[in-house]
Scaffold this motif. Sequence first.
Motif, short mmCIF file in Angstrom:
data_model
loop_
_atom_site.label_atom_id
_atom_site.label_comp_id
_atom_site.label_asym_id
_atom_site.label_seq_id
_atom_site.Cartn_x
_atom_site.Cartn_y
_atom_site.Cartn_z
N LEU A 95 -25.82 55.69 -68.34
CA LEU A 95 -25.67 56.79 -67.37
C LEU A 95 -24.43 57.33 -67.75
CD1 LEU A 95 -27.50 55.70 -64.19
CD2 LEU A 95 -28.43 57.38 -65.78
N MET A 96 -23.56 56.75 -68.50
CA MET A 96 -21.94 57.61 -68.63
C MET A 96 -22.40 58.78 -69.06
SD MET A 96 -19.57 55.48 -67.55
CE MET A 96 -18.39 56.35 -68.49
N PRO A 97 -22.97 59.32 -70.02
CA PRO A 97 -23.03 60.43 -70.57
C PRO A 97 -23.52 61.66 -69.22
CG PRO A 97 -24.16 59.26 -71.95
CD PRO A 97 -23.90 58.39 -70.89
N ASP A 98 -24.33 60.97 -68.18
CA ASP A 98 -24.65 62.06 -67.08
C ASP A 98 -23.41 62.08 -66.07
OD1 ASP A 98 -27.17 62.17 -68.28
OD2 ASP A 98 -28.00 60.87 -66.60
N PHE A 99 -22.68 60.91 -66.25
CA PHE A 99 -21.70 60.76 -65.29
C PHE A 99 -20.49 61.65 -65.84
CE2 PHE A 99 -22.63 56.37 -64.16
CZ PHE A 99 -23.59 56.43 -63.30
N ILE A 100 -20.53 61.73 -67.04
CA ILE A 100 -19.24 62.73 -67.73
C ILE A 100 -19.64 64.28 -67.54
CG2 ILE A 100 -18.18 63.22 -70.06
CD1 ILE A 100 -18.59 60.48 -70.92
N LYS A 101 -20.94 64.28 -67.72
CA LYS A 101 -21.35 65.82 -67.59
C LYS A 101 -21.14 66.05 -65.97
CE LYS A 101 -25.23 66.31 -69.83
NZ LYS A 101 -26.83 66.51 -70.29
N ALA A 102 -21.30 65.33 -65.02
CA ALA A 102 -21.13 65.70 -63.60
C ALA A 102 -19.74 65.86 -63.43
CB ALA A 102 -21.81 64.55 -62.76
N GLY A 103 -18.81 65.49 -64.16
CA GLY A 103 -17.36 65.56 -64.04
C GLY A 103 -16.77 64.34 -63.21
N ILE A 104 -17.52 63.17 -63.17
CA ILE A 104 -17.05 61.82 -62.42
C ILE A 104 -15.95 61.23 -63.18
CG2 ILE A 104 -17.66 59.80 -61.67
CD1 ILE A 104 -20.40 61.18 -61.02
N GLY B 106 -18.85 51.83 -70.97
CA GLY B 106 -18.94 51.95 -69.71
C GLY B 106 -17.76 51.35 -68.68
N LEU B 107 -16.66 51.06 -69.45
CA LEU B 107 -15.52 50.40 -68.64
C LEU B 107 -15.18 51.35 -67.62
CD1 LEU B 107 -13.45 48.30 -68.48
CD2 LEU B 107 -11.79 49.79 -70.00
N PRO B 108 -15.14 52.70 -67.65
CA PRO B 108 -14.78 53.48 -66.29
C PRO B 108 -15.49 53.20 -65.06
CG PRO B 108 -14.73 54.97 -68.28
CD PRO B 108 -15.35 53.53 -68.57
N ILE B 109 -16.97 52.99 -65.33
CA ILE B 109 -17.82 52.73 -64.15
C ILE B 109 -17.37 51.46 -63.65
CG2 ILE B 109 -19.90 52.16 -65.51
CD1 ILE B 109 -19.97 54.07 -62.33
N ARG B 110 -17.13 50.41 -64.67
CA ARG B 110 -16.91 49.03 -64.07
C ARG B 110 -15.65 48.76 -63.51
NH1 ARG B 110 -18.54 48.10 -69.52
NH2 ARG B 110 -16.49 47.43 -69.95
N GLU B 111 -14.54 49.85 -63.79
CA GLU B 111 -13.39 49.61 -63.24
C GLU B 111 -13.49 50.30 -61.89
OE1 GLU B 111 -9.91 49.72 -66.46
OE2 GLU B 111 -10.60 51.60 -65.88
N LEU B 112 -14.26 51.29 -61.65
CA LEU B 112 -14.32 51.95 -60.24
C LEU B 112 -15.19 51.00 -59.47
CD1 LEU B 112 -13.96 54.36 -58.41
CD2 LEU B 112 -16.48 54.98 -59.32
N LEU B 113 -16.17 50.45 -59.78
CA LEU B 113 -17.06 49.84 -58.97
C LEU B 113 -16.44 48.14 -58.79
CD1 LEU B 113 -20.50 51.22 -59.82
CD2 LEU B 113 -19.23 51.80 -57.87
#
Length: 56
Positions: free
Chosen positions: A32-41, A49-56
């Motif tokens: 889902l990283m492309p969707d997260f990037i598109k959403a500006g997250i 997917g390291l950014p999502i793993r670091e956040l959560l």
Amino acid sequence: MTKSEKIRLINKTIEAYFERNKNVDTIRAKMLMPDFIKAGIFAKDHKGGLPIRELL
């Protein structure tokens, strides 16, 4: 953007994904990283997917 704001946007993005893809039951967060990037997250993805793993 604060951590809690990012998490709220992540939840909305995931919800929207499953609304569009009703035949899908599970998906890896890194897919889902492309969707997260598109959403500006996140600005970009690195290391699968390291950014999502670091956040959560």
